[in-house]
Design a protein around this motif. Structure first.
Motif, mmCIF file in Angstrom:
data_model
loop_
_atom_site.group_PDB
_atom_site.id
_atom_site.type_symbol
_atom_site.label_atom_id
_atom_site.label_comp_id
_atom_site.label_asym_id
_atom_site.label_seq_id
_atom_site.Cartn_x
_atom_site.Cartn_y
_atom_site.Cartn_z
ATOM 1 N N ALA A 130 18.671 -63.148 30.024
ATOM 2 C CA ALA A 130 19.265 -62.587 28.812
ATOM 3 C C ALA A 130 20.714 -62.178 29.050
ATOM 4 N N ALA A 131 20.984 -61.584 30.223
ATOM 5 C CA ALA A 131 22.364 -61.194 30.540
ATOM 6 C C ALA A 131 23.255 -62.421 30.656
ATOM 7 N N ALA A 132 22.742 -63.482 31.283
ATOM 8 C CA ALA A 132 23.534 -64.714 31.405
ATOM 9 C C ALA A 132 23.786 -65.341 30.037
ATOM 10 N N ILE A 141 26.088 -59.441 36.379
ATOM 11 C CA ILE A 141 24.628 -59.329 36.335
ATOM 12 C C ILE A 141 24.118 -58.500 37.495
ATOM 13 N N PHE A 142 24.677 -58.754 38.669
ATOM 14 C CA PHE A 142 24.214 -58.005 39.841
ATOM 15 C C PHE A 142 24.559 -56.526 39.708
ATOM 16 N N ASP A 181 12.022 -58.517 36.364
ATOM 17 C CA ASP A 181 11.697 -59.512 35.343
ATOM 18 C C ASP A 181 12.892 -60.459 35.199
ATOM 19 N N ARG A 182 12.679 -61.715 35.537
ATOM 20 C CA ARG A 182 13.781 -62.683 35.516
ATOM 21 C C ARG A 182 14.333 -62.917 34.102
ATOM 22 N N SER A 183 13.553 -62.571 33.093
ATOM 23 C CA SER A 183 14.049 -62.737 31.731
ATOM 24 C C SER A 183 15.228 -61.811 31.452
#
Length: 266
Positions: free
Chosen positions: A161-163, A172-173, A155-157
């Protein structure tokens, strides 16, 4: 009645497909050194020869070393490529995906000849590490496919959200992406490992006789006659593949790893 005939039909197909393995398994336990089925007597000594005979043991070690290393190379190539393709949704990015699947879609002989020409021109022909790199390139398609499936399920959200919370791409990775795709990394590694363990043409073309893997050992040994040890090696390969894929099916979602859509995706 239809269900009974259907079961009998598929049972007959399954038996037909399993017959070669059944015959090879029977030959591998022959007490005498003969290519006969049903087996004459029963002996597991041919399996023991894989581990006790120096030549077969060295070939086994070479095969395992090559499979472990080349699968790692394949994942190391596929992971950043799949990560790049997931982040860059653009028509031109498909060129890199095409390059990733090309080695596996071409006939193995063509790929092997291309790698042979490259390593001979570069002056590295016969070096054991060239077989690991060649297998990694040849089987990179498998982890690339599984990792692409893994990235598509994210889920790209979560990334957004992390960004928003201030995490950079590396964080993030490591904290979001990698835990979600880890099953796909393991499955891609397992697929590449099993196929590398059984591969003959690319390994033979790149290292020749300087490194004798089990498939190369079998073909070389055929020049001096048949032994049930060859059948034992075959059954060992089949058992290894069954264990590896069985573990993936047990601890992972095998249909999803193979590309099946979940109920939410349909």
């Amino acid at each position: 009645m239809d269900s009974v005939f259907r079961k009998l039909f598929f049972g007959a197909i399954g038996l037909f497909l399993a017959l070669p393995i059944i015959v090879v398994a029977g030959v591998s336990v022959n007490q005498k050194q003969s290519l006969t089925f049903p087996p004459q007597g029963f002996s597991l000594g041919w399996y023991g020869q894989i581990f006790t005979d120096p030549e077969w043991r060295n070939a086994l070690i070479a095969s395992l070393t090559l499979a472990v290393t080349s699968a790692a190379v394949a994942v190391a190539i596929a992971l950043p490529l799949a990560w790049f393709l997931w982040r860059r949704i653009a028509p031109w990015a498909n060129i890199f995906q095409l390059l990733g699947v090309a080695p596996f879609t071409l006939p193995p002989v063509i790929t092997a000849l291309g790698l042979l020409t490259f390593w001979a021109t570069a002056g590295f022909y016969g070096q054991p590490w060239t077989a690991a790199v060649s297998h990694g390139i040849f089987f990179v398609t498998l982890p690339l496919v599984t990792l692409s499936l893994g990235f598509s399920s994210i889920d790209r959200s979560l990334v957004e959200a992390a960004a928003t919370m201030g995490a950079d791409d590396r964080t993030i990775f490591r904290t979001v992406i990698l835990p979600l795709i880890l099953p796909y990394v393991v499955s891609g590694y397992a697929f590449a490992f099993v196929l590398s363990l059984n591969e003959y043409i690319v390994a033979y073309m790149t290292v020749g006789f300087t490194m004798e893997t089990l498939p190369i050992k079998i073909f070389n040994a055929l020049r001096y006659g048949y032994t049930p040890t060859m059948a034992s090696v075959t059954i060992l390969f089949v058992a290894t593949a069954a264990v590896v894929f069985g573990l993936i099916a047990r601890f992972g979602d095998l249909p999803k790893l193979l590309g099946a859509m979940s109920g939410d995706d349909k």
